[in-house]
Design a protein around this motif. Structure first.
Motif, mmCIF file in Angstrom:
data_model
loop_
_atom_site.group_PDB
_atom_site.id
_atom_site.type_symbol
_atom_site.label_atom_id
_atom_site.label_comp_id
_atom_site.label_asym_id
_atom_site.label_seq_id
_atom_site.Cartn_x
_atom_site.Cartn_y
_atom_site.Cartn_z
ATOM 1 N N ALA A 71 0.844 -1.192 0.000
ATOM 2 C CA ALA A 71 0.000 0.000 0.000
ATOM 3 C C ALA A 71 0.883 1.247 0.000
ATOM 4 O O ALA A 71 2.008 1.246 0.529
ATOM 5 N N LEU A 72 0.368 2.308 -0.589
ATOM 6 C CA LEU A 72 1.090 3.572 -0.562
ATOM 7 C C LEU A 72 1.224 4.056 0.877
ATOM 8 O O LEU A 72 0.248 4.117 1.624
ATOM 9 N N ALA A 73 2.435 4.407 1.264
ATOM 10 C CA ALA A 73 2.695 4.957 2.596
ATOM 11 C C ALA A 73 3.578 6.190 2.428
ATOM 12 O O ALA A 73 4.706 6.092 1.938
ATOM 13 N N GLY A 74 3.049 7.347 2.788
ATOM 14 C CA GLY A 74 3.809 8.584 2.640
ATOM 15 C C GLY A 74 3.372 9.352 1.404
ATOM 16 O O GLY A 74 2.435 8.981 0.690
ATOM 17 N N ASP A 75 4.075 10.420 1.149
ATOM 18 C CA ASP A 75 3.737 11.335 0.061
ATOM 19 C C ASP A 75 4.767 11.206 -1.054
ATOM 20 O O ASP A 75 5.978 11.272 -0.793
ATOM 21 N N ILE A 76 4.287 11.030 -2.284
ATOM 22 C CA ILE A 76 5.196 10.857 -3.415
ATOM 23 C C ILE A 76 4.750 11.767 -4.556
ATOM 24 O O ILE A 76 3.644 12.303 -4.564
#
Length: 430
Positions: free
Chosen positions: A26-31
């Motif tokens: 899963a996406l974790a953080g800001d990209i």
């Protein structure tokens, strides 16, 4: 897309026989990225793969698993053209629009086959599909259908009547059929999984279990998820029937519809040769149509019915088994091993909806039951737009996206009433 946390594939035949695939984090953080694609079904993965081949930096956000929605649950039939064919398009929208869409009517099929060859995708591809007429009126419709498709370049069609039809389908239900030798059938979940792996091999990134919970438009678009966010210069919204709640401006112009499928136990070779001797995919010509084919391991996969609004029936086998036995009464003692349902997205005019929400947010959805081929075409057209060639995408984007009469409250009962009318006409042979 679904917003369910940690959603896994439904317990379908396809999930049980899927090729090995990794679980993507899963996406974790800001990209940040150049292009973000929302949805990892056929539309999203086709778009992502085409864009990655052009050298774009692409991130895919998927609320559940790759192929979780219709792309991993459908009948697996490679059916050409659109849910409304070119004669209807020409009558409603003119010769120029019909010619533009007609030139693309068989391209999605070709794209699928190109992908299978290019990336050696193991997805049980078989050739041929058959449209079966339940009465003389439908047979005359197939005769006209053959002429129409030949006018737009399909020369692989064969019209069957009487005994010739029964040599292809061992059922007394049909008076004739149209065979499209350029069509076919396959394992759809393995097709999308294979293309996802091809996309990742080109440097693409997929985040599963990452539902989009908010979209902030601007020169850079920000997409939020439960554990992070993506800032992208351009966005492709490709969640189709599983994008509810994310793009409210589109929801009144489409409606999720459920369809159900069962798969039998493996059948003996002799029985399979009796039912569908040349192993083609079959669908009838009724408004609420039945569709069926054999899987690679010899099971009959049989689907049909539509639930407007996308609600699942309590007992799927109880809905589909009588349809199967009406077609093939010789299967009365055959066991059902798998039964599942899924949603596709229907539009009022039954034509796909392609368009832009802003200068940098594109969408493609609403294939109305013809999504296997048209979604692959959509991916190519989106990639063309992003390299500055918008002519073919705009041929679709120029079609009107009509709201359902009665809005979200009445679209289900009114659609069901219309379906009852057309189903009655089918039963009476009108």
């Amino acid at each position: 897309m679904s917003s369910s946390a940690n959603a896994e594939h439904v317990a379908s035949y396809y999930a049980a026989t899927a090729n090995p695939a990794p679980e993507r984090h899963a996406l974790a953080g800001d990209i940040e990225c150049e292009v973000c694609v929302v949805g990892a079904g056929f539309t999203g993965i086709s778009s992502a793969l085409h864009l990655a081949e052009q050298g774009h930096e692409v991130v895919v956000l998927e609320a559940a698993r790759v192929g979780f929605g219709a792309s991993g649950r459908n009948g697996g039939q490679i059916v050409n053209s659109y849910s409304r064919d070119m004669d209807v398009i020409e009558a409603k929208y003119g010769t120029e629009t019909a010619r533009a869409l007609g030139d693309m009517a068989f391209e999605g099929n070709r794209i699928i086959r190109e992908r299978i060859r290019q990336y050696a995708l193991a997805c049980d591809l078989k050739n041929g599909n058959l449209f079966a007429a339940c009465n003389r009126k439908q047979l005359e419709g197939l005769r006209e259908h053959k002429s129409l498709w030949e006018r737009f370049g399909n020369r692989e069609l064969e019209l069957l009547e009487g005994e010739a039809c029964q040599r292809e389908v061992g059922s007394e239900r049909y008076t004739g059929a149209l065979v499209d030798h350029s069509g076919g059938h396959l394992h759809p979940l393995n097709l999308v999984l294979g293309q996802a792996a091809a996309f990742e091999s080109l440097g693409g990134v997929i985040h599963e279990q990452s539902p989009v919970t908010g979209v902030r438009h601007g020169e850079t678009v920000t997409l939020t998820t439960p554990r992070g966010s993506v800032r992208a210069r351009r966005v492709v919204m490709a969640g189709n029937a599983y994008l509810q709640g994310v793009l409210p401006e589109l929801e009144g112009k489409s409606m999720p519809c459920g369809t159900q499928i069962v798969t039998t136990e493996p059948l003996p070779d002799a029985l399979r040769r009796e039912l569908i001797p040349n192993d083609m995919a079959v669908e009838d010509c009724n408004y609420l149509l039945d569709y069926y084919r054999f899987t690679a391991d010899g099971r009959l996969l049989y689907g049909g019915g539509v639930n407007y609004g996308g609600q699942d029936p309590t007992d799927i086998s109880a809905v589909i088994r009588p349809k199967m036995l009406k077609t093939f009464p010789q299967l009365a003692d055959v066991r059902i091993d798998y039964a599942w349902s899924g949603n596709f997205l229907m539009t009022l005019n039954r034509l796909p909806q392609f368009g832009r929400l802003n200068a940098n947010v594109y969408y493609a959805q609403g294939y109305s039951g013809h999504g296997v081929t048209c979604s692959h075409l959509a991916g190519r057209l989106i990639a063309e737009v992003m390299r500055g060639d918008s002519e073919r995408f705009d041929a679709f984007a120029g079609l009107p996206h009509l709201p359902f009469p009665g809005g979200r409250l009445l679209r289900v009962p009114l659609s069901a009433l219309g379906a009852w009318y057309y189903a009655t006409r089918d039963r009476l042979g009108w």
